[in-house]
Design an enzyme around this catalytic site. Structure first.
Site, mmCIF file in Angstrom:
data_model
loop_
_atom_site.group_PDB
_atom_site.id
_atom_site.type_symbol
_atom_site.label_atom_id
_atom_site.label_comp_id
_atom_site.label_asym_id
_atom_site.label_seq_id
_atom_site.Cartn_x
_atom_site.Cartn_y
_atom_site.Cartn_z
ATOM 1 N N CYS A 1 57.037 32.546 14.263
ATOM 2 C CA CYS A 1 56.597 32.977 15.599
ATOM 3 C C CYS A 1 57.327 32.192 16.683
ATOM 4 O O CYS A 1 57.721 32.746 17.716
ATOM 5 C CB CYS A 1 55.092 32.769 15.758
ATOM 6 S SG CYS A 1 54.116 33.698 14.566
HETATM 7 C C1 BEZ Z 1 55.134 31.965 10.896
HETATM 8 O O1 BEZ Z 1 55.222 32.311 12.066
HETATM 9 O O2 BEZ Z 1 55.950 31.214 10.393
HETATM 10 C C2 BEZ Z 1 54.028 32.530 10.035
HETATM 11 C C3 BEZ Z 1 52.798 32.807 10.586
HETATM 12 C C4 BEZ Z 1 51.783 33.293 9.762
HETATM 13 C C5 BEZ Z 1 52.027 33.519 8.420
HETATM 14 C C6 BEZ Z 1 53.295 33.261 7.889
HETATM 15 C C7 BEZ Z 1 54.308 32.766 8.701
#
Ligand code: BEZ
Length: 210
Positions: A45
């Site tokens: 994210c």
């Molecule tokens: C991420 O943004 O890295 C992420 C967020 C939730 C689940 C898996 C990855």
């Protein structure tokens, strides 16, 4: 309720990092990209929001407003913003909706319980100036999106709204387009340059200027 192409983008009021907004008022007749991310302070994210901030001039050029959403509260979004700026190399320059009650996430069907928990998956909605949903994309939490592809689709939508054309496989701006089936080849030769009839139903032409 799932949202289909051509549906009106549902309106909502929500808290964001830029204050309370009414979505349709905030959008104000522009194109918009509404996208969700699962959670603040997560690696994928952070890269996605940083990239989106870095593309501001590209979205501005196309008349597109961008807004993100996650189920975390505004305080969390604000605490995370410096990380996004450092990773992306640009200050956060678009609002992030705080959706702890999941009102927006549910309205746009962004929570897919089979994907693990009650956070949002990676949804994208491209919405046109008349508030019609023109594209939906859904990515899993573990896979970051390609924001160049989102810009490419906006270019294709704006082009195909302006002339009776479609864009072929793997099209990029500047490449040849396909004449719409509703137009005869004779008419296409009047309207477009470099028309080539490969099949009666497949006519290439140079991309018209918009
Ligand atoms: C991420 O943004 O890295 C992420 C967020 C939730 C689940 C898996 C990855």
């Amino acid at each position: 309720m799932s949202i289909r192409l051509g549906d009106e983008a549902p309106n909502f009021t929500a808290e964001t990092t830029e204050g309370t907004i009414d979505f349709h008022q905030w959008k104000d007749g522009s194109w918009a990209v509404l996208f969700s991310h699962p959670a603040d302070f997560t690696p994928v994210c952070t890269t996605e929001l940083g990239r989106t901030a870095g593309l501001k001039s590209e979205f501005d050029k196309r008349g597109v407003k961008v807004i993100a959403v996650s189920v975390d509260p505004v305080d969390s979004h604000n605490g995370w913003a410096p990380d996004i700026a450092e990773v992306g190399g640009t200050d956060l320059n678009f609002p992030i909706i705080a959706d702890p009650d999941r009102n927006v996430s549910q309205l746009y069907d962004m929570i897919h319980p089979g994907e693990g928990d009650t956070s949002t998956v990676r949804s994208v909605f491209i919405i046109d100036p008349k508030n019609k949903v023109r594209l939906t994309l859904t990515y899993p939490k573990s896979v970051g999106r390609n924001f160049g592809e989102i810009l490419r689709v906006i270019d294709a939508l704006q082009l195909t709204d302006s002339a009776p054309v479609s864009t072929p496989v793997d099209w990029w701006p500047g490449q040849r387009i396909i004449v719409a089936p509703t137009m005869s080849t004779d008419d296409a030769r009047q309207r477009f340059e470099e028309v080539e009839e490969v099949r009666p139903y497949l006519r290439w032409a140079r991309q018209p200027q918009t």
